[in-house]
Design a protein around this motif. Structure first.
Motif, short mmCIF file in Angstrom:
data_model
loop_
_atom_site.label_atom_id
_atom_site.label_comp_id
_atom_site.label_asym_id
_atom_site.label_seq_id
_atom_site.Cartn_x
_atom_site.Cartn_y
_atom_site.Cartn_z
N LEU B 266 -44.33 51.18 -12.90
CA LEU B 266 -44.91 51.76 -11.72
C LEU B 266 -46.07 53.01 -11.28
O LEU B 266 -46.25 52.65 -9.86
CB LEU B 266 -43.62 53.17 -12.21
N LEU B 267 -46.20 52.88 -12.50
CA LEU B 267 -48.08 53.51 -11.49
C LEU B 267 -48.34 52.48 -10.91
O LEU B 267 -49.16 53.28 -10.32
CB LEU B 267 -48.41 54.43 -13.48
N ASP B 268 -48.88 51.48 -12.09
CA ASP B 268 -49.84 50.36 -11.53
C ASP B 268 -49.38 50.39 -10.20
O ASP B 268 -50.65 49.52 -9.56
CB ASP B 268 -50.17 49.47 -11.97
N PRO B 278 -50.70 61.20 -10.09
CA PRO B 278 -51.36 62.22 -10.92
C PRO B 278 -51.71 61.38 -12.19
O PRO B 278 -50.47 61.06 -13.13
CB PRO B 278 -51.83 63.05 -10.54
N SER B 279 -52.81 61.05 -13.02
CA SER B 279 -52.82 60.64 -13.89
C SER B 279 -54.48 60.73 -14.62
O SER B 279 -55.66 60.63 -13.98
CB SER B 279 -53.08 58.68 -13.56
N ILE B 280 -54.43 61.28 -16.28
CA ILE B 280 -54.99 61.54 -16.63
C ILE B 280 -55.94 60.60 -17.80
O ILE B 280 -56.63 60.16 -17.69
CB ILE B 280 -56.01 63.10 -17.62
N CYS B 281 -54.54 60.13 -18.35
CA CYS B 281 -55.20 59.20 -19.50
C CYS B 281 -55.48 58.04 -18.50
O CYS B 281 -55.51 56.97 -19.93
CB CYS B 281 -53.89 59.51 -20.49
N GLY B 282 -55.26 57.78 -17.48
CA GLY B 282 -54.97 55.64 -17.57
C GLY B 282 -53.48 55.40 -17.32
O GLY B 282 -54.26 54.26 -17.76
N GLY B 283 -52.76 55.74 -17.43
CA GLY B 283 -51.42 55.14 -17.98
C GLY B 283 -50.86 55.40 -19.47
O GLY B 283 -50.68 53.96 -19.99
N GLY B 284 -51.18 56.04 -20.35
CA GLY B 284 -51.80 55.59 -21.96
C GLY B 284 -50.30 56.34 -21.95
O GLY B 284 -50.00 56.84 -23.37
N GLY B 285 -49.60 57.03 -21.60
CA GLY B 285 -48.79 57.37 -22.25
C GLY B 285 -48.87 58.95 -22.62
O GLY B 285 -48.17 59.94 -23.17
N THR B 286 -49.95 59.50 -22.72
CA THR B 286 -51.11 61.03 -23.08
C THR B 286 -50.41 61.64 -22.57
O THR B 286 -50.20 62.53 -23.22
CB THR B 286 -51.80 60.49 -24.24
N CYS B 287 -51.24 61.82 -21.39
CA CYS B 287 -51.51 62.93 -20.54
C CYS B 287 -49.64 63.55 -20.07
O CYS B 287 -50.22 64.44 -19.59
CB CYS B 287 -52.50 62.53 -19.04
N GLY B 288 -49.05 63.12 -19.64
CA GLY B 288 -47.51 63.43 -19.12
C GLY B 288 -48.14 64.54 -17.66
O GLY B 288 -46.71 64.43 -17.24
N LYS B 289 -48.74 62.89 -17.20
CA LYS B 289 -49.47 64.40 -15.03
C LYS B 289 -48.53 62.80 -14.74
O LYS B 289 -47.87 63.59 -13.09
CB LYS B 289 -50.75 63.40 -15.06
N CYS B 290 -47.92 61.63 -15.11
CA CYS B 290 -47.98 60.63 -13.65
C CYS B 290 -46.11 60.77 -13.39
O CYS B 290 -45.26 59.39 -13.77
CB CYS B 290 -48.27 59.01 -14.27
N ARG B 291 -45.57 61.75 -13.88
CA ARG B 291 -44.06 61.63 -13.80
C ARG B 291 -43.44 61.69 -12.44
O ARG B 291 -44.24 61.76 -11.39
CB ARG B 291 -43.58 63.59 -14.07
N ARG B 318 -39.21 61.06 -15.37
CA ARG B 318 -39.87 60.27 -16.59
C ARG B 318 -41.36 59.99 -16.02
O ARG B 318 -42.11 60.21 -14.84
CB ARG B 318 -38.88 58.65 -16.62
N LEU B 319 -41.70 59.04 -17.02
CA LEU B 319 -43.42 59.27 -16.62
C LEU B 319 -43.89 57.61 -16.04
O LEU B 319 -42.99 56.17 -16.76
CB LEU B 319 -44.06 58.85 -18.16
N GLY B 320 -44.61 57.63 -15.18
CA GLY B 320 -44.57 55.90 -14.27
C GLY B 320 -45.38 54.99 -15.01
O GLY B 320 -45.09 53.30 -15.04
S1 FES Z 1 -50.78 58.41 -16.48
FE1 FES Z 1 -50.36 60.29 -18.23
S2 FES Z 1 -48.91 59.71 -18.75
FE2 FES Z 1 -48.34 58.79 -17.52
#
Ligand code: FES
Lengths: 235, 343
Positions: B266-268, B278-291, B318-320
């Motif tokens: 969904l993020l991409d 929003p995203s810091i980790c770029g889709g790694g599932g670690t920053c938790g910003k992409c809700r 959920r996380l995008g």
């Molecule tokens: S982009 Fe960082 S957790 Fe989804």
């Protein structure tokens, strides 16, 4: 941007990640096992017996006049007797009794077992004895130039095996399970699954290059992760 | 922190710790794959040295007449048409392991050592090129050009385009090695691959063992991560699936329809439509910003569970980056998606 990198890392590793696991497993085996142990050096008692030079009645002089084409002559010991071992340009590998000057016969089975027990470092019973000579199938762990040889396997969980030359009575090579396993680790490490002799194979090249791209993308992610986390905290 | 979180954290820290060596392994490994092994052998200019022996050999002293300690073995070798007894007192499995030996003139019984001129002569005869020779030197180990060697060797330096050095056995004068720049490069690569930074000459040392253990952990955590991704449905390709439309409710009340590819997260997918969660980790599932929030009943992935509280999960957050665009039809963006960040 970082998204593309992440996808590259994920999808490349989905295809070749298993090889990374294999590389690290096989590599770990090879570096933790002492190479001298692997090569069976502990299977052999260190000291070969020294020849008694005072018993040498058949001199180098005599040997050279009887065998003018003798090459790489060595005076050593065989079952308590001093012997010459050499390669004759015409007659091949020879062993000559240094007391009598007689050619020694080929090592028979009983002597081979005795020799093996003398060379073998440890106490174990002989499990099997097999003569491998011209025309027999040669196990891949034995170089063909050594035949004819006696293959003597001892009891024990590593099934230690000594190969004793039928000509010279010397141990030409030896194997045990850990060495055999090492050879397989090597084959899987260089991705040459038949004889493990070809590091320059295409398969390794392709997987190695894809692996490098995958690792570089991983390194980028790590860099991004640690630098951005810092920025985040600073904000 | 949950198991999967520990796994990811480990993976990241391990990659930081040993990533450089991993790249060195890959690079040097590729070098071994691609190298020209005949060049790397150093034998391009090497020819074998045959020591002639005279037609008539007579009056060799008997070995018992040599005054020496008892040898393990006696060899006979020829140097400059003269026979010598080689008394070997101690010898390892490999020729580079420490050994003790002495030559005796087989005619006179005198102990014999090669001199510089003789060593140079042998070196010259082993070389087919046309370089300029320096004087022979008898050197003690260790040797940069031959790290494993633990016995003295003669070295003769040749001035040629390959920077050849010729090494002979310190006692018998046997030619052991021709070392060229190609050989040195290969040795350097081996040293890097074996992490032999302490010049042990081998690969059974604690440094490489500990890094190998860390590498095994890096690889296993990676494989576990992939398995988690697969379980969350993020490692599947829907071949030929058509793009689909999802409705996105923005925070200020606007509702827009967005076309996304079913294979993207969904993020991409939103990013392709210029909607940036929003995203810091770029889709790694670690920053938790992409809700994002949805009223649909979506599965909960391991990363969702880690980054979102149980209460919020129940509320539909959920996380995008952990859900495929194909899973959703109608979502609410939690934050106002921002314009593309240019870097
Ligand atoms: S982009 Fe960082 S957790 Fe989804």
């Amino acid at each position: 941007m970082i998204n593309k990198v992440r996808k590259t890392h994920k999808w490349l590793m989905a295809f070749i990640g298993l090889q990374f696991l294999i590389w690290s497993l096989t590599g770990l085996y090879m570096v933790t096992m002492d190479i001298h142990f692997i090569h069976g050096e502990t299977l052999i008692q260190k000291r070969a017996a020294a020849p008694d030079l005072s018993k040498v009645d058949y001199s180098f002089n005599a040997l050279l006049s009887d065998y003018p084409n003798a090459n790489a002559v060595r005076l050593g010991e065989y079952m308590g007797t001093p012997v010459y071992r050499f390669v004759d340009a015409d007659k091949g590998k020879l062993v000559i009794d240094a007391q009598s000057g007689e050619r020694l016969p080929l090592v028979d089975e009983q002597t081979a077992v005795q020799l093996a027990q003398r060379y073998f470092n440890g106490i174990s019973t002989v499990n099997s004895v097999q003569l491998i000579s011209e025309g027999d199938p040669i196990p891949s762990e034995l170089a063909p130039r050594h035949i004819p040889v006696w293959r003597i396997t001892f009891d024990g969980m590593a099934s230690p095996t000594l190969y004793i030359s039928q000509h010279s009575g010397e141990v030409v090579t030896k194997r045990h399970t850990f060495w055999r396993a090492f050879d397989w680790m090597w084959r899987f490490h260089i991705m040459d699954y038949d004889d493990g002799e070809n590091v320059s194979n295409w398969f390794l090249l392709i997987i190695g290059m894809l692996g490098t791209v995958a690792a570089l993308s991983g390194a980028t992610l790590t860099y991004h992760r640690f630098t951005d986390a810092k920025k985040e905290r600073a904000m | 922190m949950q198991m999967s979180g520990i796994n990811k954290t480990l993976h990241k820290w391990l990659s930081l710790l040993i990533g450089l060596q991993l790249l060195i392994w890959l690079g040097t490994g590729l070098y071994f794959n691609l190298m020209d092994s005949s060049k790397a052998s150093g034998n391009g200019q090497r020819v074998s040295v045959v020591h002639q022996r005279p037609d008539v050999v007579q009056d060799l002293l008997p070995v018992s007449a040599i005054s020496s300690a008892a040898p393990m073995r006696v060899g006979l070798l020829w140097l400059f048409e003269r026979p010598y007894y080689q008394f070997i007192y101690e010898q390892g499995e490999h020729s580079y392991q420490p050994k003790r030996e002495q030559l005796f003139d087989a005619y006179t019984g005198e102990p014999f050592s090669l001199n510089r001129m003789q060593a140079l002569n042998i070196a010259r005869r082993s070389y087919s090129g046309d370089g300029e020779f320096s004087a022979a030197e008898l050197l003690e180990p260790p040797f940069d050009d031959y790290v494993q060697q633990q016995n003295p060797m003669w070295r003769v330096i040749v001035k040629d385009e390959f920077n050849t050095s010729i090494y002979l056995d310190g006692v018998t004068g046997q030619v052991l090695k021709h070392v060229t720049d190609d050989v040195r490069l290969k040795e350097l690569m081996l040293k890097l691959h074996f992490m032999d930074y302490g010049n042990s000459g081998g690969f059974n040392h604690w440094l490489i063992i500990s890094v190998a253990i860390a590498t095994l952990m890096l690889a296993s955590t990676g494989v576990i991560w992939l398995v988690q991704q697969y379980r969350s449905g993020l490692l599947s390709i829907n071949v030929g699936s058509r793009p689909r439309t999802i409705a996105v409710n923005l925070q200020h009340g606007e509702r827009i329809q967005v076309q996304v590819s079913a294979n993207d997260t969904l993020l991409d997918g939103l990013a392709c439509a210029q909607l940036y969660l929003p995203s810091i980790c770029g889709g790694g599932g670690t920053c938790g910003k992409c809700r994002f929030n949805t009223s649909q009943q979506l599965s909960i992935t391991s990363a969702d569970r880690e980054r979102i509280s149980a209460q919020d999960l129940r509320a539909g957050y959920r996380l995008g980056c952990q859900h495929l665009a194909s899973e959703v039809q109608d979502i609410e963006a939690v934050f106002t998606p921002r314009a593309p960040r240019r870097r």
